[in-house]
Design an enzyme around this catalytic site. Sequence first.
Site, short mmCIF file in Angstrom:
data_model
loop_
_atom_site.label_atom_id
_atom_site.label_comp_id
_atom_site.label_asym_id
_atom_site.label_seq_id
_atom_site.Cartn_x
_atom_site.Cartn_y
_atom_site.Cartn_z
N LYS A 1 -89.41 -18.68 15.93
CA LYS A 1 -90.44 -18.81 16.95
C LYS A 1 -91.79 -19.20 16.34
CE LYS A 1 -87.88 -17.91 20.52
NZ LYS A 1 -87.62 -18.96 21.56
N SER B 1 -92.29 -16.73 21.64
CA SER B 1 -92.13 -15.29 21.78
C SER B 1 -93.29 -14.60 21.09
CB SER B 1 -90.81 -14.84 21.16
OG SER B 1 -90.77 -13.44 20.98
N ASN C 1 -86.43 -24.26 26.30
CA ASN C 1 -86.24 -22.84 26.56
C ASN C 1 -85.00 -22.27 25.88
OD1 ASN C 1 -86.47 -20.27 28.31
ND2 ASN C 1 -84.47 -21.07 28.89
N GLY D 1 -81.32 -24.55 28.34
CA GLY D 1 -81.02 -23.16 28.61
C GLY D 1 -81.48 -22.73 29.98
N SER E 1 -79.80 -22.07 32.82
CA SER E 1 -78.85 -21.52 33.77
C SER E 1 -79.17 -20.09 34.20
CB SER E 1 -77.43 -21.56 33.17
OG SER E 1 -77.35 -20.73 32.02
N TYR F 1 -85.50 -14.40 13.67
CA TYR F 1 -86.03 -14.74 14.99
C TYR F 1 -87.54 -15.00 14.90
CZ TYR F 1 -86.66 -14.43 20.09
OH TYR F 1 -86.95 -14.69 21.41
N ASP G 1 -74.97 -28.71 23.63
CA ASP G 1 -75.48 -27.84 22.57
C ASP G 1 -76.70 -28.54 21.99
OD1 ASP G 1 -76.09 -26.49 20.24
OD2 ASP G 1 -74.01 -26.33 19.55
N ILE H 1 -89.72 -9.56 28.51
CA ILE H 1 -89.45 -10.01 29.87
C ILE H 1 -88.07 -9.47 30.28
CG2 ILE H 1 -89.23 -12.01 31.38
CD1 ILE H 1 -92.03 -11.59 30.09
#
Length: 243
Positions: free
Chosen positions: A160, A143, A91, A13, A15, A156, A64, A189
């Site tokens: 995490k 997170s 990430n 991840g 990019s 989520y 993926d 963030i």
Amino acid sequence: MTELSGRVALVTGGSRGIGQAIAISLAEAGAAVAVNYKQGSAEAQHVVETIQKAGGRAVAVPADVSKAAEVRALVEEVGESLGPIDVLVNNAGIGLIRTVDELTEEDFDLTIAVNLKSVFLCTQAVILGMRDRKWGRIVNISSGAARGAGGIGPHYNASKAGMEGLTRGYAARLVKDGITVNAVAPSLIETDMVRSGLASSPARIPLGRFGTPQECAQVVMMLVGNAYMTGQTVALSGGMSFL
């Protein structure tokens, strides 16, 4: 300054957002960097070009990372293009904002696959080579939601929290092999996820502002450069973690 000349890093991840900042920081420290992405080829190529213009080595590699076959192909391609992977930054992640009533089984399964299973798959794919070389650094981007209520949803939170469990489990089992495994747990963030509706204002942050991707990257670089620190999660929350 962490010195990574001759090392190869993979950022999943990578990019945009936090991943982009980490990839550029690793390159500035001398590492050759593989920028993984699932979508956003142009964004990933921009990161690569930024690194190359500064004199570094980088490639963009699509995959993926929630799929085992694609992870195997990703690691093989990085090895052929840059060399064996010494630094892995897990990430890649998604944040589907759902209420308890809206949350579906599909949402839950997808979140666990992208945020948690990918960490397992990528770690398993690189640790054999790290063991052979007796050196490796793995950093997982968690997170504040792993320990707090968060604003995305319980799926989520679970993904995490599981990531931090993997961090401790791998750290304990790889410590004799010269491999450290740590996590960074950012909160609020200034990324696309936050801008898209997770938090409209930094008012509840004691420091009074959102964090930056570059500040996350600084913590990652500290963990990569520290051979004595393993099995730890570093909170990065502008003071929210101790309220």
